[in-house]
Write a protein that holds these residues in place. Structure first.
Motif, PDB file in Angstrom:
ATOM      1  N   THR A  70       0.803  -1.221   0.000  1.00 12.96           N
ATOM      2  CA  THR A  70       0.000   0.000   0.000  1.00 12.96           C
ATOM      3  C   THR A  70       0.840   1.277   0.000  1.00 12.96           C
ATOM      4  OG1 THR A  70      -0.126  -0.027   2.422  1.00 12.96           O
ATOM      5  CG2 THR A  70      -1.868  -1.172   1.224  1.00 12.96           C
ATOM      6  N   ASN A  71       2.156   1.147  -0.018  1.00 14.90           N
ATOM      7  CA  ASN A  71       2.994   2.336   0.109  1.00 14.90           C
ATOM      8  C   ASN A  71       4.197   2.245  -0.837  1.00 14.90           C
ATOM      9  OD1 ASN A  71       3.764   4.833   1.127  1.00 14.90           O
ATOM     10  ND2 ASN A  71       4.900   3.963   2.848  1.00 14.90           N
ATOM     11  N   VAL A  72       3.922   2.087  -2.126  1.00 16.92           N
ATOM     12  CA  VAL A  72       4.972   1.973  -3.137  1.00 16.92           C
ATOM     13  C   VAL A  72       5.208   3.344  -3.765  1.00 16.92           C
ATOM     14  CG1 VAL A  72       5.644   0.890  -5.316  1.00 16.92           C
ATOM     15  CG2 VAL A  72       4.314  -0.406  -3.625  1.00 16.92           C
ATOM     16  N   PRO A  73       6.455   3.849  -3.761  1.00 14.84           N
ATOM     17  CA  PRO A  73       6.728   5.143  -4.394  1.00 14.84           C
ATOM     18  C   PRO A  73       6.321   5.145  -5.866  1.00 14.84           C
ATOM     19  CG  PRO A  73       8.617   4.407  -3.087  1.00 14.84           C
ATOM     20  CD  PRO A  73       7.665   3.254  -3.153  1.00 14.84           C
ATOM     21  N   GLN A  74       5.881   6.298  -6.347  1.00 19.15           N
ATOM     22  CA  GLN A  74       5.399   6.411  -7.721  1.00 19.15           C
ATOM     23  C   GLN A  74       6.435   5.918  -8.730  1.00 19.15           C
ATOM     24  OE1 GLN A  74       2.197   7.537  -8.556  1.00 19.15           O
ATOM     25  NE2 GLN A  74       2.768   6.697 -10.543  1.00 19.15           N
ATOM     26  N   LYS A  75       7.697   6.247  -8.511  1.00 19.54           N
ATOM     27  CA  LYS A  75       8.743   5.879  -9.470  1.00 19.54           C
ATOM     28  C   LYS A  75       8.974   4.377  -9.543  1.00 19.54           C
ATOM     29  CE  LYS A  75      11.351  10.229  -9.201  1.00 19.54           C
ATOM     30  NZ  LYS A  75      12.669  10.848  -8.851  1.00 19.54           N
ATOM     31  N   ALA A  76       8.520   3.652  -8.538  1.00 20.09           N
ATOM     32  CA  ALA A  76       8.737   2.197  -8.520  1.00 20.09           C
ATOM     33  C   ALA A  76       7.519   1.425  -9.002  1.00 20.09           C
ATOM     34  CB  ALA A  76       9.100   1.742  -7.104  1.00 20.09           C
ATOM     35  N   ARG A  77       6.403   2.093  -9.222  1.00 24.23           N
ATOM     36  CA  ARG A  77       5.148   1.366  -9.448  1.00 24.23           C
ATOM     37  C   ARG A  77       5.133   0.570 -10.747  1.00 24.23           C
ATOM     38  NH1 ARG A  77       0.416   5.353  -6.958  1.00 24.23           N
ATOM     39  NH2 ARG A  77       1.273   5.340  -4.819  1.00 24.23           N
ATOM     40  N   GLN A  78       5.723   1.089 -11.809  1.00 26.52           N
ATOM     41  CA  GLN A  78       5.721   0.335 -13.053  1.00 26.52           C
ATOM     42  C   GLN A  78       6.514  -0.958 -12.900  1.00 26.52           C
ATOM     43  OE1 GLN A  78       4.149   0.741 -16.271  1.00 26.52           O
ATOM     44  NE2 GLN A  78       4.879  -1.374 -16.152  1.00 26.52           N
ATOM     45  N   GLY A  79       7.683  -0.880 -12.296  1.00 19.10           N
ATOM     46  CA  GLY A  79       8.475  -2.082 -12.085  1.00 19.10           C
ATOM     47  C   GLY A  79       7.788  -3.071 -11.167  1.00 19.10           C
ATOM     48  N   VAL A  80       7.165  -2.573 -10.107  1.00 15.94           N
ATOM     49  CA  VAL A  80       6.454  -3.441  -9.179  1.00 15.94           C
ATOM     50  C   VAL A  80       5.272  -4.104  -9.870  1.00 15.94           C
ATOM     51  CG1 VAL A  80       5.027  -3.469  -7.095  1.00 15.94           C
ATOM     52  CG2 VAL A  80       7.203  -2.242  -7.099  1.00 15.94           C
ATOM     53  N   ALA A  81       4.529  -3.338 -10.675  1.00 16.24           N
ATOM     54  CA  ALA A  81       3.383  -3.907 -11.388  1.00 16.24           C
ATOM     55  C   ALA A  81       3.815  -5.037 -12.315  1.00 16.24           C
ATOM     56  CB  ALA A  81       2.666  -2.815 -12.176  1.00 16.24           C
ATOM     57  N   THR A  82       4.942  -4.863 -12.977  1.00 13.43           N
ATOM     58  CA  THR A  82       5.450  -5.907 -13.863  1.00 13.43           C
ATOM     59  C   THR A  82       5.790  -7.169 -13.088  1.00 13.43           C
ATOM     60  OG1 THR A  82       6.337  -4.255 -15.393  1.00 13.43           O
ATOM     61  CG2 THR A  82       7.244  -6.480 -15.542  1.00 13.43           C
ATOM     62  N   GLU A  83       6.404  -7.017 -11.925  1.00 13.50           N
ATOM     63  CA  GLU A  83       6.754  -8.180 -11.124  1.00 13.50           C
ATOM     64  C   GLU A  83       5.510  -8.839 -10.518  1.00 13.50           C
ATOM     65  OE1 GLU A  83       9.477  -9.417 -11.439  1.00 13.50           O
ATOM     66  OE2 GLU A  83      10.790  -7.775 -12.052  1.00 13.50           O
ATOM     67  N   LEU A  84       4.505  -8.049 -10.149  1.00 14.27           N
ATOM     68  CA  LEU A  84       3.256  -8.634  -9.657  1.00 14.27           C
ATOM     69  C   LEU A  84       2.584  -9.456 -10.747  1.00 14.27           C
ATOM     70  CD1 LEU A  84       1.829  -5.634  -7.603  1.00 14.27           C
ATOM     71  CD2 LEU A  84       2.802  -7.758  -6.701  1.00 14.27           C
ATOM     72  N   ALA A  85       2.661  -8.976 -11.984  1.00 15.27           N
ATOM     73  CA  ALA A  85       2.121  -9.744 -13.107  1.00 15.27           C
ATOM     74  C   ALA A  85       2.893 -11.051 -13.277  1.00 15.27           C
ATOM     75  CB  ALA A  85       2.171  -8.920 -14.388  1.00 15.27           C
ATOM     76  N   ASN A  86       4.195 -11.018 -13.023  1.00 12.77           N
ATOM     77  CA  ASN A  86       4.989 -12.248 -13.076  1.00 12.77           C
ATOM     78  C   ASN A  86       4.521 -13.243 -12.012  1.00 12.77           C
ATOM     79  OD1 ASN A  86       6.647 -11.526 -15.228  1.00 12.77           O
ATOM     80  ND2 ASN A  86       8.180 -10.559 -13.907  1.00 12.77           N
ATOM     81  N   LEU A  87       4.167 -12.751 -10.828  1.00 17.43           N
ATOM     82  CA  LEU A  87       3.649 -13.640  -9.784  1.00 17.43           C
ATOM     83  C   LEU A  87       2.353 -14.308 -10.229  1.00 17.43           C
ATOM     84  CD1 LEU A  87       4.243 -11.520  -6.542  1.00 17.43           C
ATOM     85  CD2 LEU A  87       5.545 -13.521  -7.296  1.00 17.43           C
ATOM     86  N   ILE A 133      13.800  -4.614  -4.298  1.00 14.50           N
ATOM     87  CA  ILE A 133      14.856  -3.809  -4.908  1.00 14.50           C
ATOM     88  C   ILE A 133      14.257  -2.605  -5.630  1.00 14.50           C
ATOM     89  CG2 ILE A 133      16.624  -3.803  -6.704  1.00 14.50           C
ATOM     90  CD1 ILE A 133      17.156  -6.764  -5.951  1.00 14.50           C
ATOM     91  N   ASP A 134      13.164  -2.818  -6.359  1.00 15.78           N
ATOM     92  CA  ASP A 134      12.514  -1.719  -7.081  1.00 15.78           C
ATOM     93  C   ASP A 134      12.094  -0.607  -6.125  1.00 15.78           C
ATOM     94  OD1 ASP A 134      12.779  -2.833  -9.587  1.00 15.78           O
ATOM     95  OD2 ASP A 134      10.770  -3.713  -9.625  1.00 15.78           O
ATOM     96  N   ILE A 135      11.553  -0.993  -4.976  1.00 17.08           N
ATOM     97  CA  ILE A 135      11.075  -0.005  -4.006  1.00 17.08           C
ATOM     98  C   ILE A 135      12.239   0.729  -3.350  1.00 17.08           C
ATOM     99  CG2 ILE A 135       9.841   0.294  -1.817  1.00 17.08           C
ATOM    100  CD1 ILE A 135       8.026  -2.045  -2.681  1.00 17.08           C
ATOM    101  N   GLN A 136      13.235  -0.029  -2.918  1.00 15.53           N
ATOM    102  CA  GLN A 136      14.366   0.584  -2.211  1.00 15.53           C
ATOM    103  C   GLN A 136      15.252   1.405  -3.136  1.00 15.53           C
ATOM    104  OE1 GLN A 136      16.165  -2.812  -0.235  1.00 15.53           O
ATOM    105  NE2 GLN A 136      14.881  -2.535   1.591  1.00 15.53           N
ATOM    106  N   ARG A 137      15.300   1.053  -4.404  1.00 14.74           N
ATOM    107  CA  ARG A 137      16.148   1.772  -5.357  1.00 14.74           C
ATOM    108  C   ARG A 137      15.750   3.237  -5.480  1.00 14.74           C
ATOM    109  NH1 ARG A 137      15.511  -1.263 -10.048  1.00 14.74           N
ATOM    110  NH2 ARG A 137      17.337  -2.528  -9.560  1.00 14.74           N
ATOM    111  N   VAL A 138      14.461   3.529  -5.303  1.00 15.13           N
ATOM    112  CA  VAL A 138      13.988   4.905  -5.446  1.00 15.13           C
ATOM    113  C   VAL A 138      13.771   5.562  -4.087  1.00 15.13           C
ATOM    114  CG1 VAL A 138      12.954   4.454  -7.687  1.00 15.13           C
ATOM    115  CG2 VAL A 138      11.564   4.185  -5.606  1.00 15.13           C
TER     116      VAL A 138
END
Length: 507
Positions: A70-87, A133-138
């Motif tokens: 519920t608290n993903v930075p905007q800059k990480a959301r595209q990468g996170v969404a892609t990985e969630l789709a992988n799950l 990593i996506d979240i912490q990177r930003v």
């Protein structure tokens, strides 16, 4: 800290509850079937009948990671969404493997754990670590230890595969769908108890998923009383029924840039260029099926199919027959899209590009906390609304799907990390938006289908079964019905809709 709105399941009413954690642990999840191949048969009258052979059903409990972030930075959301789709892809592939290795499971009780559940955990762990990593990177923060725990998938016996109750406990965290500690792997022996998992593709629906609506007690609750400042008008937009068969298996809200991110077909009305690669600019430039050409909004929902043995265009495609979505796709007889007001206050105009998902496509994973499915029949809508079963309507009555979207907005965001926390449901008793949220026009939809009433045969099979498309492991349960929306307007239409509603007009 994130705000997670949970919905208490009441007919045509919902309730928002604030959660206290940005990353909550929860889940239970993936259903699988060790089954004999199901068969489509025709009886002597030539009518279609779906029959499933005996099947043993077990559960692999996989936490729904996306709903917990519920608290993903905007800059990480595209990468996170892609990985969630992988799950999601990993889960559907595991389900397919479970369903196709019946003999191996019968011969080796440890096969599921060693060949499917163990490797699935390893894949999930690597994917979840990429999310970290996506979240912490930003510069975002995440509880790495808690996130790591979401990788594990465990198995359950058939007695634990029912839809969770969706009760809210512990400060708003949903424990209704949790594993409750029963993680013993089921026996895969040939003498194990059998369960009918139904459906042509072996993953539902079953006889228990249908009910004669004339035998259901009335359950529709009274609406909140209108207060002095109520907004009593309505605005109807006419966008057709998708007669042109505009379908795809993408979902640009939850899986942008990922083909087949939904793993099931959608009907699209309104904006005609919606796919995984749509952008705000491309939506603004697209044609619309709406009579009011200023309405470019995207309205889309999973299709309904009759499991009659038909070979649809997607019979051999991902999202279609390859993922358990089989049978003839039905076009609604009518599709009413209406915006209504608040019983407690005036509404503010919807912001451009507001995204809302109502309902939950994964109720067998998440429980019923966010379920917003409403199934009924013409002539019964004001008396009976069903969430967990499909109605068998009397002759002359049609099947109705109804959606009432979240009607409270946080006043800032057009989307959120888990696509829920920026909007909320009004209090079902008062109609008031809580926690500083603002009332917006409530989007409602009513879809009507002409369907030959299913009948339950003496042997437990369902003749003329129908079901909503969904993720294969969700077994086509009625409670997984959901609806998606992106607000896209031109020529000040959003303000026009709000003004019409606030002044009590019918537009």
């Amino acid at each position: 800290m994130g705000r997670n709105d949970r919905k208490r399941r009441t007919p045509m009413a919902t309730k928002a509850i604030a959660a206290s954690a940005a990353l909550a642990l929860g889940g239970a999840g993936l259903l699988w079937a060790q089954m004999n191949a199901s068969a489509h048969e025709s009886n002597s009258s030539g009518q279609n009948q779906t029959k499933a052979a005996a099947a043993q059903v077990a559960t692999i409990a996989c936490p729904d990671v996306g709903q917990q972030l519920t608290n993903v930075p905007q800059k990480a959301r595209q990468g996170v969404a892609t990985e969630l789709a992988n799950l999601d892809k990993q889960i559907t592939e595991a389900y397919a493997r479970l369903a196709s290795t019946r003999q191996a499971q019968a011969n080796d009780a440890s096969f599921v754990q060693n060949a499917i559940v163990g490797p699935l955990k390893e894949k999930r762990a690597a994917t979840i670590d990429r999310i970290r990593i996506d979240i912490q990177r930003v510069g975002g923060s995440v509880n790495a230890a808690a996130l790591k725990q979401l990788a594990a998938c465990t198995t359950q016996t058939a007695t634990n595969t029912t839809t969770a109750g969706g009760q809210n406990n512990n400060g708003g965290q949903n424990n209704g769908g949790q594993n409750n500690g029963n993680t013993a792997a089921p026996s895969a022996s040939a003498s194990a108890p059998a369960a009918n998992n139904g459906g042509q593709a072996g993953n539902g629906p079953t006889a228990a998923d249908f009910v004669d609506i004339t035998k259901v007690a009335n359950n529709v609750q009274a609406k909140p009383q209108k207060q002095a400042q109520a907004s009593t008008g309505s605005f109807t937009t006419r966008c057709g029924v998708n007669a042109n068969k505009n379908h795809n298996t993408d979902n640009v809200i939850v899986a942008p840039g990922v083909t087949n991110g939904a793993h099931h077909e959608h009907d699209y009305v309104g904006n005609q260029k919606v796919n995984a690669f749509s952008t705000n600019d491309s939506l603004l430039a697209a044609p619309s099926s709406c009579q009011n050409q200023s309405d470019l909004s995207a309205y889309y929902w999973p299709v309904v199919r009759v499991q009659d043995g038909s070979q649809e265009f997607d019979a051999n495609a991902l999202g279609g027959g390859k993922e358990g979505n089989v049978g003839k796709i039905l076009t609604p007889q009518s599709a009413q899209i209406k915006y209504v007001g608040s019983p407690a206050s005036k509404v503010v105009a919807m912001p451009q590009f507001l995204r809302i998902i109502t309902g939950d496509a994964k109720t067998l994973t998440n429980g019923l906390a966010n379920a917003n499915a409403h199934w009924s029949c013409t002539g019964f809508e004001n008396k009976v609304q069903l969430t967990e079963q499909y109605p068998i309507c009397p002759q002359g009555s049609n099947v109705v799907r109804t959606f009432a979207f979240q009607s409270c907005w946080d006043g800032v965001n057009v989307d959120s990390a888990n696509h829920r926390t920026h909007v909320a449901f009004a209090d079902p008793a008062s109609g008031v938006c809580g926690n500083g949220f603002k009332a917006i026009p409530q989007l409602t939809m009513r879809l009507v289908y002409k369907i030959t009433p299913p009948t339950i045969q003496a042997d437990g099979t369902v003749k003329n079964a129908y079901a909503v498309d969904g993720f294969p492991e969700q077994l086509h349960k009625a409670s997984t019905d959901h609806d998606d929306f992106i607000s896209v307007t031109k020529n000040n239409l959003a303000a026009t809709i709000a003004n019409c509603i606030n002044t009590g007009k019918k537009c």
